[in-house]
Design an enzyme around this catalytic site. Structure first.
Site, PDB file in Angstrom:
ATOM      1  N   LYS A 154     -21.806  21.413  26.394  1.00  0.00           N
ATOM      2  CA  LYS A 154     -21.547  22.665  27.093  1.00  0.00           C
ATOM      3  C   LYS A 154     -22.750  23.024  27.951  1.00  0.00           C
ATOM      4  O   LYS A 154     -22.612  23.523  29.076  1.00  0.00           O
ATOM      5  CB  LYS A 154     -21.241  23.773  26.089  1.00  0.00           C
ATOM      6  CG  LYS A 154     -20.787  25.102  26.712  1.00  0.00           C
ATOM      7  CD  LYS A 154     -21.930  26.055  26.991  1.00  0.00           C
ATOM      8  CE  LYS A 154     -21.422  27.382  27.540  1.00  0.00           C
ATOM      9  NZ  LYS A 154     -22.537  28.320  27.874  1.00  0.00           N
ATOM     10  N   ASP A 165     -12.842  21.254  41.808  1.00  0.00           N
ATOM     11  CA  ASP A 165     -11.973  21.571  40.682  1.00  0.00           C
ATOM     12  C   ASP A 165     -12.762  21.516  39.370  1.00  0.00           C
ATOM     13  O   ASP A 165     -12.980  20.441  38.811  1.00  0.00           O
ATOM     14  CB  ASP A 165     -10.806  20.575  40.653  1.00  0.00           C
ATOM     15  CG  ASP A 165      -9.723  20.951  39.653  1.00  0.00           C
ATOM     16  OD1 ASP A 165     -10.006  21.725  38.735  1.00  0.00           O
ATOM     17  OD2 ASP A 165      -8.588  20.456  39.806  1.00  0.00           O
ATOM     18  N   HIS A 168     -33.246  33.163  27.228  1.00  0.00           N
ATOM     19  CA  HIS A 168     -31.928  33.627  27.649  1.00  0.00           C
ATOM     20  C   HIS A 168     -31.849  35.151  27.611  1.00  0.00           C
ATOM     21  O   HIS A 168     -31.359  35.785  28.551  1.00  0.00           O
ATOM     22  CB  HIS A 168     -30.858  33.019  26.744  1.00  0.00           C
ATOM     23  CG  HIS A 168     -29.470  33.464  27.070  1.00  0.00           C
ATOM     24  ND1 HIS A 168     -28.772  32.965  28.149  1.00  0.00           N
ATOM     25  CD2 HIS A 168     -28.651  34.374  26.481  1.00  0.00           C
ATOM     26  CE1 HIS A 168     -27.579  33.545  28.199  1.00  0.00           C
ATOM     27  NE2 HIS A 168     -27.490  34.389  27.204  1.00  0.00           N
TER      28      HIS A 168
END
Length: 423
Positions: A260, A276, A374
């Protein structure tokens, strides 16, 4: 050569970043005008792209800096809503500078379509009959798109397979197509439909599904980078990163999140260029299972010099012609920024970004943990959600980070205090 090293971008305004980009790349300011929401995708233009349009959803486009891909400096637009992604990719690209950046290779723009044939009495013999008429089938497929053939592409091979299903053995014929600078879905789907009747006649069965496969395992791109131990923070950090990568290779639960992270980079550039995202993501995750078990797409090793050498191999079916890439004004601007003159070059840059994103994430996990960096960048988003106005966002975010608690309730408390201080 474009000088992609650019410090201090976080302190500039969006307009200043665009001005700096013009100075560093030689692009015309008009090439970037579509990045202004008022000049980007209009509702009328969107109504042509898809059906039942009711509006347009904006996604932030950030600029990844510091990238060198195959000896060329490049700036990379990334469309994402997630904080830290653009900064992480830019940092990892800077770490790779000492070793020349990212080095890539590819297998070329090869896509495949599948034609499913059912009710075949003699599947083994049918497979042989299809191969005997391979040239005829290739010629039939290439009648669909003579321009593609003229450009050097077209159907190049026919590969029949026997697939044992719950409904019996199906004969599945792959049309292998060089799609040049297109993503290729329309071309290969049209070829599959054109040839399906002939294939079913040869096989002695009935044609059913006729569609491309998004497991583009003949359209692979590889990226490699060397990160010196010094650039990562020392030999111990490099060792910890290798341990983390080994965990992802061995365990599917970890691999899902590891991959991911790779897709954080890849999907952001795919989206920014009007390609796409679903096709690329499906292909990459399917490829991660190619050995029969889900595993990491990247590999980290220590080389003879004691530095970390990272590699990534993924299917990358992206194009420069057709679809939103040609009709979406923001996508056109972003392609110009990258400077990709072929789909292959675009695919190589995207894969390099995926590897950079992965290296940054694994380093964070191996050191201070993923949340510190983050959440520092996420603090601005939390401040805005709490109601902070433009001139308040930076101060609220800074106080959130200093408090060690980046939550909406804390942001509301800090904002109230800030406003009381300002009278």
């Amino acid at each position: 050569m474009t000088q992609s090293r650019w410090s201090g971008t976080k302190d500039l305004t969006p307009a200043q970043r665009r001005e700096g980009l013009v100075e560093r790349t030689g692009l015309d300011a008009a090439d970037l005008q579509a990045l202004e929401p008022t000049d980007g995708l209009t509702v009328d233009a969107a109504d042509v792209l898809i059906e039942n349009v009711i509006g347009v959803l904006g996604v932030p486009v950030g600029l990844a800096t510091n990238f060198i891909v195959d000896g060329e400096g490049v700036f990379v637009p990334m469309a994402t809503e997630e904080p830290s992604v653009v900064a992480a990719a830019s940092n990892a690209a800077r770490w790779a500078h000492a070793s020349g950046g990212f080095h890539t290779s590819s297998t070329g723009p090869i896509m495949q379509a599948q034609v499913q044939i059912v009710d075949v009495e003699d599947p083994q013999a049918a497979k042989s009959r299809i191969l005997e008429r391979r040239d005829e089938l290739i010629a039939s497929a290439n009648e669909v798109d003579p321009l593609l053939v003229k450009l050097g592409g077209g159907c190049v091979d026919i590969l029949p397979r026997l697939v044992d299903t719950a409904d019996g053995i199906h004969v599945v014929v792959h049309l292998v197509v060089d799609v040049r600078d297109a993503m290729g879905a329309n071309a290969v789907n049209s070829m599959a439909e054109r040839t399906s009747e002939l294939i079913s006649d040869i096989a002695g069965g009935t044609a059913r599904l006729r569609i491309l496969t998004n497991l583009a395992d003949r359209r692979l791109v590889r990226a490699r980078a060397v990160f010196t131990a010094e650039s990562l923070g020392g030999p111990e950090v490099a060792d910890r990163m290798i341990e983390g990568a080994a965990f992802a290779e061995a365990d599917a639960y970890r691999a899902a999140t590891h991959n991911k992270g790779i897709m954080n980079g890849i999907s952001a550039v795919v989206l920014a260029t009007g390609n796409d995202t679903r096709a690329v993501e499906a292909g990459c995750h399917a490829y991660a299972s190619a050995t029969g078990r889900y595993t990491a797409l990247s590999h980290f090793e220590k080389n003879a010099d004691g530095d970390l050498e990272a590699t990534l191999e993924v299917p990358m079916p992206v194009g420069l012609v057709g679809g939103a890439t040609r009709s979406h004004p923001v996508a056109q601007s972003n392609v110009k920024i990258i400077g990709a003159e072929s789909a292959d070059r675009l695919a190589r840059v995207i894969t390099a970004v995926g590897l950079a994103q992965n290296a940054a994430a694994v380093r964070a996990l191996a050191t201070e943990g993923i949340q510190r960096g983050h959440m520092t960048l996420h603090a601005r988003t939390v401040a805005v959600a709490a109601g902070a106005q433009a001139d308040e966002v930076s101060e609220v975010a800074a106080r959130l980070v200093a408090s060690g608690t980046v939550r909406s309730d804390k942001a509301e408390e800090i904002l109230a205090i800030l406003r009381s201080e300002q009278g």
